[in-house]
Design a protein around this motif. Structure first.
Motif, PDB file in Angstrom:
ATOM      1  N   ALA A  68      19.367  -0.078  -6.439  1.00  0.00           N
ATOM      2  CA  ALA A  68      20.562   0.065  -7.268  1.00  0.00           C
ATOM      3  C   ALA A  68      20.356   1.108  -8.360  1.00  0.00           C
ATOM      4  CB  ALA A  68      20.946  -1.290  -7.874  1.00  0.00           C
ATOM      5  N   SER A  69      19.117   1.246  -8.848  1.00  0.00           N
ATOM      6  CA  SER A  69      18.841   2.212  -9.910  1.00  0.00           C
ATOM      7  C   SER A  69      18.803   3.649  -9.397  1.00  0.00           C
ATOM      8  CB  SER A  69      17.496   1.878 -10.569  1.00  0.00           C
ATOM      9  OG  SER A  69      16.436   1.970  -9.622  1.00  0.00           O
ATOM     10  N   GLY A  70      18.725   3.827  -8.084  1.00  0.00           N
ATOM     11  CA  GLY A  70      18.632   5.159  -7.514  1.00  0.00           C
ATOM     12  C   GLY A  70      17.240   5.757  -7.577  1.00  0.00           C
ATOM     13  N   ILE A  71      16.260   4.974  -8.034  1.00  0.00           N
ATOM     14  CA  ILE A  71      14.890   5.456  -8.179  1.00  0.00           C
ATOM     15  C   ILE A  71      14.001   4.674  -7.225  1.00  0.00           C
ATOM     16  CG2 ILE A  71      12.937   5.706  -9.753  1.00  0.00           C
ATOM     17  CD1 ILE A  71      14.927   5.843 -12.043  1.00  0.00           C
ATOM     18  N   GLY A  72      13.162   5.372  -6.479  1.00  0.00           N
ATOM     19  CA  GLY A  72      12.200   4.705  -5.624  1.00  0.00           C
ATOM     20  C   GLY A  72      12.745   4.373  -4.252  1.00  0.00           C
ATOM     21  N   THR A  73      12.118   3.370  -3.631  1.00  0.00           N
ATOM     22  CA  THR A  73      12.442   2.977  -2.260  1.00  0.00           C
ATOM     23  C   THR A  73      12.532   1.467  -2.189  1.00  0.00           C
ATOM     24  OG1 THR A  73      11.230   4.882  -1.383  1.00  0.00           O
ATOM     25  CG2 THR A  73      11.701   3.092   0.155  1.00  0.00           C
ATOM     26  N   ARG A  74      13.450   0.987  -1.365  1.00  0.00           N
ATOM     27  CA  ARG A  74      13.547  -0.450  -1.101  1.00  0.00           C
ATOM     28  C   ARG A  74      13.502  -0.647   0.411  1.00  0.00           C
ATOM     29  NH1 ARG A  74      18.261  -3.324  -3.945  1.00  0.00           N
ATOM     30  NH2 ARG A  74      19.511  -1.993  -2.605  1.00  0.00           N
ATOM     31  N   VAL A  75      12.452  -1.320   0.888  1.00  0.00           N
ATOM     32  CA  VAL A  75      12.316  -1.659   2.303  1.00  0.00           C
ATOM     33  C   VAL A  75      12.796  -3.093   2.483  1.00  0.00           C
ATOM     34  CG1 VAL A  75      10.764  -1.849   4.261  1.00  0.00           C
ATOM     35  CG2 VAL A  75      10.356  -0.101   2.521  1.00  0.00           C
ATOM     36  N   ALA A 114      12.851  -8.085   0.568  1.00  0.00           N
ATOM     37  CA  ALA A 114      12.831  -6.674   0.183  1.00  0.00           C
ATOM     38  C   ALA A 114      11.585  -6.404  -0.645  1.00  0.00           C
ATOM     39  CB  ALA A 114      14.094  -6.303  -0.600  1.00  0.00           C
ATOM     40  N   CYS A 115      11.030  -5.204  -0.458  1.00  0.00           N
ATOM     41  CA  CYS A 115       9.915  -4.697  -1.266  1.00  0.00           C
ATOM     42  C   CYS A 115      10.425  -3.421  -1.948  1.00  0.00           C
ATOM     43  CB  CYS A 115       8.696  -4.419  -0.389  1.00  0.00           C
ATOM     44  SG  CYS A 115       7.276  -3.763  -1.314  1.00  0.00           S
ATOM     45  N   GLU A 116      10.590  -3.479  -3.255  1.00  0.00           N
ATOM     46  CA  GLU A 116      11.211  -2.380  -3.995  1.00  0.00           C
ATOM     47  C   GLU A 116      10.195  -1.773  -4.951  1.00  0.00           C
ATOM     48  OE1 GLU A 116      14.930  -1.854  -7.137  1.00  0.00           O
ATOM     49  OE2 GLU A 116      15.049  -3.353  -5.539  1.00  0.00           O
ATOM     50  N   ASP A 117      10.171  -0.416  -5.011  1.00  0.00           N
ATOM     51  CA  ASP A 117       9.251   0.264  -5.923  1.00  0.00           C
ATOM     52  C   ASP A 117      10.008   1.369  -6.644  1.00  0.00           C
ATOM     53  OD1 ASP A 117       9.123   2.820  -4.448  1.00  0.00           O
ATOM     54  OD2 ASP A 117       8.087   1.659  -2.923  1.00  0.00           O
ATOM     55  N   ASP A 118       9.307   1.994  -7.592  1.00  0.00           N
ATOM     56  CA  ASP A 118       9.897   3.093  -8.369  1.00  0.00           C
ATOM     57  C   ASP A 118       9.163   4.394  -8.087  1.00  0.00           C
ATOM     58  OD1 ASP A 118       7.511   2.468  -9.514  1.00  0.00           O
ATOM     59  OD2 ASP A 118       8.230   2.431 -11.587  1.00  0.00           O
ATOM     60  N   GLY A 119       8.766   4.592  -6.831  1.00  0.00           N
ATOM     61  CA  GLY A 119       7.994   5.768  -6.466  1.00  0.00           C
ATOM     62  C   GLY A 119       8.841   6.991  -6.192  1.00  0.00           C
ATOM     63  N   ILE A 120       8.326   7.863  -5.308  1.00  0.00           N
ATOM     64  CA  ILE A 120       8.994   9.141  -5.057  1.00  0.00           C
ATOM     65  C   ILE A 120      10.214   8.988  -4.167  1.00  0.00           C
ATOM     66  CG2 ILE A 120       6.861  10.420  -5.385  1.00  0.00           C
ATOM     67  CD1 ILE A 120       6.586  10.611  -2.365  1.00  0.00           C
ATOM     68  N   GLY A 121      10.340   7.848  -3.459  1.00  0.00           N
ATOM     69  CA  GLY A 121      11.532   7.586  -2.664  1.00  0.00           C
ATOM     70  C   GLY A 121      11.519   8.278  -1.311  1.00  0.00           C
ATOM     71  N   ILE A 122      12.509   7.905  -0.493  1.00  0.00           N
ATOM     72  CA  ILE A 122      12.688   8.485   0.846  1.00  0.00           C
ATOM     73  C   ILE A 122      14.136   8.953   0.961  1.00  0.00           C
ATOM     74  CG2 ILE A 122      12.695   8.030   3.330  1.00  0.00           C
ATOM     75  CD1 ILE A 122      10.540   5.946   2.864  1.00  0.00           C
ATOM     76  N   ASP A 123      14.345  10.190   1.342  1.00  0.00           N
ATOM     77  CA  ASP A 123      15.703  10.701   1.496  1.00  0.00           C
ATOM     78  C   ASP A 123      16.423   9.947   2.610  1.00  0.00           C
ATOM     79  OD1 ASP A 123      15.280  12.515  -0.496  1.00  0.00           O
ATOM     80  OD2 ASP A 123      14.640  14.119   0.855  1.00  0.00           O
ATOM     81  N   ALA A 171       0.826  -1.205   0.000  1.00  0.00           N
ATOM     82  CA  ALA A 171       0.000   0.000   0.000  1.00  0.00           C
ATOM     83  C   ALA A 171       0.864   1.260   0.000  1.00  0.00           C
ATOM     84  CB  ALA A 171      -0.921  -0.017   1.212  1.00  0.00           C
ATOM     85  N   ASN A 172       1.950   1.257   0.764  1.00  0.00           N
ATOM     86  CA  ASN A 172       2.860   2.410   0.755  1.00  0.00           C
ATOM     87  C   ASN A 172       3.438   2.637  -0.632  1.00  0.00           C
ATOM     88  OD1 ASN A 172       2.527   3.237   3.343  1.00  0.00           O
ATOM     89  ND2 ASN A 172       4.594   2.780   4.021  1.00  0.00           N
ATOM     90  N   SER A 173       3.870   1.547  -1.283  1.00  0.00           N
ATOM     91  CA  SER A 173       4.461   1.689  -2.621  1.00  0.00           C
ATOM     92  C   SER A 173       3.456   2.246  -3.608  1.00  0.00           C
ATOM     93  CB  SER A 173       4.981   0.328  -3.100  1.00  0.00           C
ATOM     94  OG  SER A 173       6.000  -0.154  -2.258  1.00  0.00           O
TER      95      SER A 173
END
Length: 551
Positions: free
Chosen positions: A513-520, A457-466, A429-431
Motif C-alpha cells: 500500500a505504501s508503494g515501497i518494497g515488495t509484497r509476496v 504475505a511477506c512484505e518488505d521495504d526493499g528495492i521492489g519488483i516492477d 532471505a530475498n527481502s
C-alpha cells in the motif's frame, strides 16, 4: 354426431327445459373464472406483501445492519489507534483514527434510510444517541488528546484521561450495540410478518389447485369423445416410439387439432431418427478424441515424471565430480595463491567461484526436483514456529544486514513442515538480500483468513519488483539482476511457487500500500489432517534445502 342429430338433440333438450352442453359449459366456466380471478387476486396480494417484506428483510435491513457494523468497527479501529498513539506517540497508529474521523459516522443516515421503508421511532432514537455519543467522543476527547500528544508527547497523558476515554468509549460502544439490536429487532418483526404472508400465500396454492382440479373434472366428460380418444391413439403410437421403436409410424387421425398434433409428432419422430444417427456418429468421434486425449495425458504425466527423475539424478550424480573440482581448485588457490602472476591468481579465483556457484545451483536444482517427490508426513504446522526456524536459519544474513523481521499471529495449517520452513526462509532471505541500500531492511509477515483458506504475505521495504516482472520472477532460472550485483541461482522463488502449489495454494507478487518494497502473497487451504494426499511416493533420498534467492 351429425349436425342434424345435434340440432335435434338440442331441440329436444330445449323442449324439456334442460340446458345445452354449450350453456352448461358457459355457466360452468363463468363460475370457475370468477373463482380463479378471486383466488389469483388473493394470491397476488399475498405474494406482493411477501416480496415487499422479503426485500425489506434481505436488502434494506440487511444493508443497514451491515453498514452499522462497518461504522461500529471503524469506531473501534479509531479508538484502538488512538490508544496506540497515546502509548507510543507514533503517527502510524493514527491511520485508522484519521480515516474514521474524515468520514461521517452515518448512524442517523442509516436510520433515515430504514425509515423510508419501515418507520420505527426506537431505531431512529437509538441511531441519534449513538451518533451523538460518537461525535462527542471525537470532539471532546479524541481530538484534544491527539493535539495534547502532538504538542507534549505521549508521556503527558494522565491515567485519569485514559480512564475517562475508556468510559466514554464504553458509552459509545453500548449505544452502537443498542442501535444494532434495534435494527435486528425491527428485522425480526418484519421477518415475522414475512412468515405470516408466506403462510397465507401457501394456503392460496391449494385453493388454486383445487379450483383447477374441479375445472379439469368438469371438462373431462365433455372433451373425451372429441379429444381424449384420438389422443390415446396418438399417445399409444408415441409410447411405442419412446420405448425404442423409432421406426413405428404415428397415425394421423381425429379432429383438426389432434391430427395436426399427430403430424407434428410424426415429424418429430423422423427428425429424432435423423438426429440419433448424427448423435451416434458424433459420439464415436468424441470417444475417439477422448481416448486420444487420455493417451496424450498419460504420455505427458510419464514425460513429467521422467523429467523430474532426470533432474534429480543429474543433480545428484553431478555433485561428486563437481565436489572434486571445487576441492582441487581451492587447494590450488591455497597453495599457489600469490606465487604466480596476478592473472593466474585471477583465473584460479574464477575457477573457485564458478565451482561454488555450480554447487549451489546443483543443490538448488536437486531441492527443486524433490518437492512433491520426497514426501514426508503431513502434519499440523504452526507457521509461527516455522517462521522462527526460518529466521534462525537466516540469522547471520539478518544480523549482517541489520534487518528486522516481525510478524502478526500466524495460523496452524496442514503440510510438510520442512517445505514450509524453506518457503519462509527463501522469502525472508530475498527481502534481506534485496534491501534498499539507504536503510536497514524491515520484513513483516502476516495472514488473514478468507473463504478459500489462509492468505499470507511477506512484505518488505526493499528495492521492489516492477509489475511487468511480477510473473517472470517465479520462472526457474529467471533473474532480474546480474549475478555480480546480487548472487543467486534463480531458483528461490520458483521453489517457493512449487512448495505453495504442492500444498494446494497459489503465489503472486503484489504492490504494498505504501508503494515501497515488495509484497509476496500466497494462499494455503483450510485442510485438516488426512485431507491432503501426497502427490508421489517417498524417495529414499533426503530432502535438500536450496539457498534462497530472487529468480
Amino acid at each position: 354426431m351429425s349436425p342434424a342429430l345435434a340440432a335435434a338433440a338440442t331441440a329436444s333438450a330445449g323442449s324439456r327445459g334442460e340446458q345445452t352442453l354449450r350453456e352448461r359449459l358457459r355457466g360452468w366456466f363463468s363460475v370457475v373464472g370468477v373463482l380463479l380471478v378471486l383466488v389469483v387476486a388473493l394470491a397476488a396480494v399475498a405474494y406482493s406483501q411477501q416480496v415487499q417484506r422479503q426485500e425489506i428483510v434481505t436488502r434494506d435491513l440487511f444493508d443497514a445492519i451491515t453498514e452499522t457494523d462497518t461504522a461500529y468497527i471503524a469506531l473501534i479501529d479509531a479508538e484502538t489507534g488512538l490508544r496506540g498513539f497515546a502509548l507510543t506517540g507514533e503517527r502510524r497508529f493514527l491511520d485508522p483514527y484519521e480515516a474514521a474521523s474524515e468520514r461521517p459516522i452515518g448512524f442517523v443516515d442509516i436510520a433515515r434510510d430504514v425509515a423510508r421503508v419501515r418507520e420505527d421511532p426506537g431505531t431512529t432514537a437509538a441511531a441519534q444517541r449513538a451518533q451523538d455519543l460518537a461525535q462527542a467522543w471525537y470532539d471532546d476527547y479524541a481530538a484534544p488528546l491527539v493535539a495534547q500528544i502532538e504538542a507534549r508527547g505521549p508521556e503527558s497523558v494522565k491515567d485519569a484521561q485514559v480512564v475517562q476515554g475508556r468510559a466514554r468509549f464504553d458509552e459509545v460502544r453500548a449505544a452502537a450495540v443498542a442501535f444494532v439490536d434495534e435494527l435486528r429487532g425491527l428485522r425480526a418483526d418484519v421477518a415475522d410478518e414475512l412468515t405470516t404472508w408466506t403462510r397465507l400465500a401457501t394456503l392460496v396454492v391449494p385453493v388454486l389447485v383445487g379450483t383447477i382440479v374441479v375445472l379439469g373434472v368438469g371438462t373431462w366428460i365433455a372433451l373425451r369423445r372429441w379429444v381424449i380418444e384420438p389422443l390415446e391413439v396418438v399417445g399409444a403410437d408415441a409410447r411405442a416410439v419412446a420405448s425404442g421403436d423409432l421406426l413405428h409410424p404415428v397415425t394421423v387421425r381425429g379432429p383438426g387439432e389432434v391430427a395436426t398434433l399427430a403430424a407434428d409428432v410424426e415429424q418429430m419422430r423422423t427428425t429424432l431418427v435423423d438426429e440419433m444417427g448424427r448423435t451416434r456418429d458424433a459420439q464415436r468421434e468424441v470417444e475417439l478424441a477422448h481416448a486420444q486425449l487420455a493417451t496424450q495425458a498419460e504420455e505427458l504425466r510419464r514425460s513429467n515424471r521422467d523429467l523430474e527423475q532426470f533432474a534429480y539424478v543429474a543433480s545428484h550424480d553431478l555433485q561428486e565430480p563437481l565436489r572434486k573440482v571445487a576441492s582441487f581448485t581451492q587447494l590450488l588457490q591455497k597453495r599457489y595463491g600469490g606465487k604466480l602472476d596476478e592473472r593466474a591468481d585471477q583465473y584460479i579465483e574464477f575457477a573457485v567461484d564458478g565451482a561454488k556457484r555450480m554447487q549451489r545451483l546443483i543443490q538448488d536444482l536437486l531441492g527443486f526436483s524433490r518437492v512433491g517427490r520426497v514426501g514426508k508426513e503431513l502434519t499440523e504446522v504452526d507457521l509461527t514456529t516455522a517462521l522462527a526456524e526460518a529466521v534462525e536459519q537466516q540469522s547471520e544474513a539478518i544480523t549482517d544486514a541489520g534487518a528486522v523481521v516481525t510478524h502478526d499471529p500466524l495460523p496452524v495449517v496442514v503440510g510438510e513442515e520442512p517445505l514450509l520452513v524453506q518457503l519462509f526462509a527463501n522469502l525472508v532471505a530475498n527481502s534481506v538480500k534485496f534491501r534498499h541500500p539507504g536503510r536497514p531492511a524491515r520484513v513483516h509477515v502476516y495472514a488473514r483468513e478468507t473463504d478459500e483458506g489462509w492468505e499470507l504475505a511477506c512484505e518488505d521495504d526493499g528495492i521492489g519488483i516492477d509489475p511487468p516482472y511480477a510473473e517472470r520472477v517465479f520462472v526457474i532460472f529467471q533473474r532480474l539482476h546480474a549475478k555480480d550485483v546480487y548472487e543467486g541461482t534463480g531458483i528461490g522463488l520458483a521453489l517457493c511457487k512449487k512448495i505453495v502449489e504442492f500444498h494446494g495454494g497459489r503465489i503472486w507478487i503484489d504492490q504494498p500500500a505504501s508503494g515501497i518494497g515488495t509484497r509476496v502473497c500466497w494462499t494455503l487451504p483450510h485442510n485438516r489432517p488426512g485431507e491432503l494426499v501426497e502427490t508421489a511416493p517417498p524417495d529414499s533420498a533426503q530432502s535438500a534445502a536450496p539457498a534462497a534467492d530472487e529468480t
